[in-house]
Write an enzyme that holds these catalytic residues in place. Structure first.
Site, PDB file in Angstrom:
ATOM      1  N   TYR A   1     -14.006  19.257 -72.514  1.00 38.63           N
ATOM      2  CA  TYR A   1     -15.639  18.618 -73.139  1.00 38.63           C
ATOM      3  C   TYR A   1     -16.868  19.261 -72.870  1.00 38.63           C
ATOM      4  O   TYR A   1     -17.691  18.573 -73.162  1.00 38.63           O
ATOM      5  CB  TYR A   1     -15.571  17.432 -71.887  1.00 38.63           C
ATOM      6  CG  TYR A   1     -14.960  16.628 -71.379  1.00 38.63           C
ATOM      7  CD1 TYR A   1     -13.980  16.201 -71.859  1.00 38.63           C
ATOM      8  CD2 TYR A   1     -14.976  15.746 -69.927  1.00 38.63           C
ATOM      9  CE1 TYR A   1     -12.797  15.160 -72.137  1.00 38.63           C
ATOM     10  CE2 TYR A   1     -14.351  14.720 -69.703  1.00 38.63           C
ATOM     11  CZ  TYR A   1     -13.409  14.638 -70.974  1.00 38.63           C
ATOM     12  OH  TYR A   1     -11.759  13.264 -70.404  1.00 38.63           O
TER      13      TYR A   1
ATOM     14  N   ILE B   1     -12.758   4.787 -65.218  1.00 38.60           N
ATOM     15  CA  ILE B   1     -13.814   6.089 -65.693  1.00 38.60           C
ATOM     16  C   ILE B   1     -14.537   5.040 -66.411  1.00 38.60           C
ATOM     17  O   ILE B   1     -14.190   6.233 -67.927  1.00 38.60           O
ATOM     18  CB  ILE B   1     -12.857   7.150 -65.089  1.00 38.60           C
ATOM     19  CG1 ILE B   1     -11.787   7.550 -65.895  1.00 38.60           C
ATOM     20  CG2 ILE B   1     -12.842   7.629 -63.723  1.00 38.60           C
ATOM     21  CD1 ILE B   1     -11.634   9.048 -66.038  1.00 38.60           C
TER      22      ILE B   1
ATOM     23  N   ARG C   1     -17.034   5.487 -69.891  1.00 37.60           N
ATOM     24  CA  ARG C   1     -18.357   6.229 -69.916  1.00 37.60           C
ATOM     25  C   ARG C   1     -19.379   5.805 -70.508  1.00 37.60           C
ATOM     26  O   ARG C   1     -18.939   4.768 -72.055  1.00 37.60           O
ATOM     27  CB  ARG C   1     -17.225   7.424 -70.392  1.00 37.60           C
ATOM     28  CG  ARG C   1     -18.505   8.022 -71.516  1.00 37.60           C
ATOM     29  CD  ARG C   1     -18.116   8.407 -73.004  1.00 37.60           C
ATOM     30  NE  ARG C   1     -19.605   9.473 -73.856  1.00 37.60           N
ATOM     31  CZ  ARG C   1     -20.018   8.567 -73.768  1.00 37.60           C
ATOM     32  NH1 ARG C   1     -20.676   7.448 -74.240  1.00 37.60           N
ATOM     33  NH2 ARG C   1     -21.167   9.289 -75.183  1.00 37.60           N
TER      34      ARG C   1
ATOM     35  N   ASN D   1     -22.377  -1.873 -65.460  1.00 34.05           N
ATOM     36  CA  ASN D   1     -20.501  -1.112 -65.704  1.00 34.05           C
ATOM     37  C   ASN D   1     -20.413  -2.028 -63.766  1.00 34.05           C
ATOM     38  O   ASN D   1     -19.170  -2.358 -63.757  1.00 34.05           O
ATOM     39  CB  ASN D   1     -20.113  -0.340 -65.669  1.00 34.05           C
ATOM     40  CG  ASN D   1     -19.923  -0.121 -67.235  1.00 34.05           C
ATOM     41  OD1 ASN D   1     -19.817  -1.151 -68.059  1.00 34.05           O
ATOM     42  ND2 ASN D   1     -20.216   1.353 -68.634  1.00 34.05           N
TER      43      ASN D   1
END
Length: 269
Positions: free
Chosen positions: A42, A223, A225, A235
């Site tokens: 990343y 998870i 994003r 969220n």
């Protein structure tokens, strides 16, 4: 550690770089996220490290996961794995990585090179838990023969259009967690009538419903994003949404199938 409420919903960091990435991470931590998921690929472990260093919470209260992809190294050496993890520790500014994944395996030879090094890293105290990312059920069988510590988590894409029944069963058989990335199918859940109906019923948005559906599955840790502050915060409403049996059956019944991450070289089972 995912049994702790704060870790049940993680924060994915793919493409969150620079000051905007740091701001998103700071918002996530401030909003209550304590499980941070990054990867060497990343290119943002430094940003995650900055967020950890400047957070108004103790390092011990954060669960930090990263990944190493061995295909980056042409010669496929164990030294690449060791050096890569040392670099990750430095960029993250931590003494121990809470969860280290082998990222995007490309063949048995690679798995057989990487996982024994993971054993060494756990023994040395540099890594607390070991995970695998984008492994197939056959890959998991190979990992059984190579890993000395128990597999802690397997990460793969999962959402209402990719329920991963077989892979989840294989992970569950190993008493490991299933960490779900792309949990809102990169936004496609907003266009699903079944999910929208459940969202209207609970007065939340479709992303929250998708996350709540994932949380309803045994051992699944989504998870999500986002780089938008409102979405990062909203969220987390998924932790408070109680889907009933009719809601879950309705979402389970979606027959559309979609895989958002599907590289041409990957052979899924």
């Amino acid at each position: 550690m995912f049994d702790r409420e704060a870790y049940r919903l993680g924060f994915g960091t793919y493409s969150l770089t620079g000051e905007d990435g740091i701001d998103a991470l700071a918002t996530a931590i401030d909003s209550g996220y304590r499980h941070l998921d990054t990867a060497r690929l990343y290119g943002n472990e430094t940003e995650v490290g900055t967020a950890i260093e400047t957070a108004a919470v103790d390092r011990d209260d954060l669960f930090v996961a990263t990944k190493i992809a061995h295909f980056e190294e042409p010669e496929k050496t164990p030294e690449y794995v060791r050096n890569g993890v040392e670099e990750s520790l430095s960029r993250l500014g931590v003494d121990t990585i809470d969860l280290l994944y082998h990222h995007w395996p490309r063949g048995d030879d690679e798995i057989e090179t990487v996982l024994p090094v993971f054993n060494e890293l756990v023994e040395a105290g540099h890594v607390e838990h070991v995970g695998v990312s984008n492994y197939t059920p056959s890959d998991l069988e190979l990992a059984d023969d190579l890993l000395e510590p128990s597999l802690y988590a397997a990460q793969a894409e999962m959402h209402p259009f990719l329920p991963q029944d077989d892979l989840r069963a294989a992970v569950r058989d190993r008493d490991a967690y299933f960490v779900a990335y792309s949990p809102i199918a990169q936004g496609d859940v907003f266009d699903a009538p079944a999910i929208s109906a459940v969202a209207d019923k609970h007065d939340v948005n479709e992303a929250v419903v998708s996350l709540a559906w994932l949380l309803s599955k045994d051992g699944v840790v989504p998870i999500p994003r986002s780089e938008t502050s409102d979405h990062i915060r909203s969220n987390r409403d998924a932790l408070d949404v109680e889907l009933d049996d009719d809601d879950i059956e309705r979402i389970d019944g979606i027959d559309r199938r979609l895989r958002c991450e599907d590289p041409s070289w990957m052979e899924w089972e």
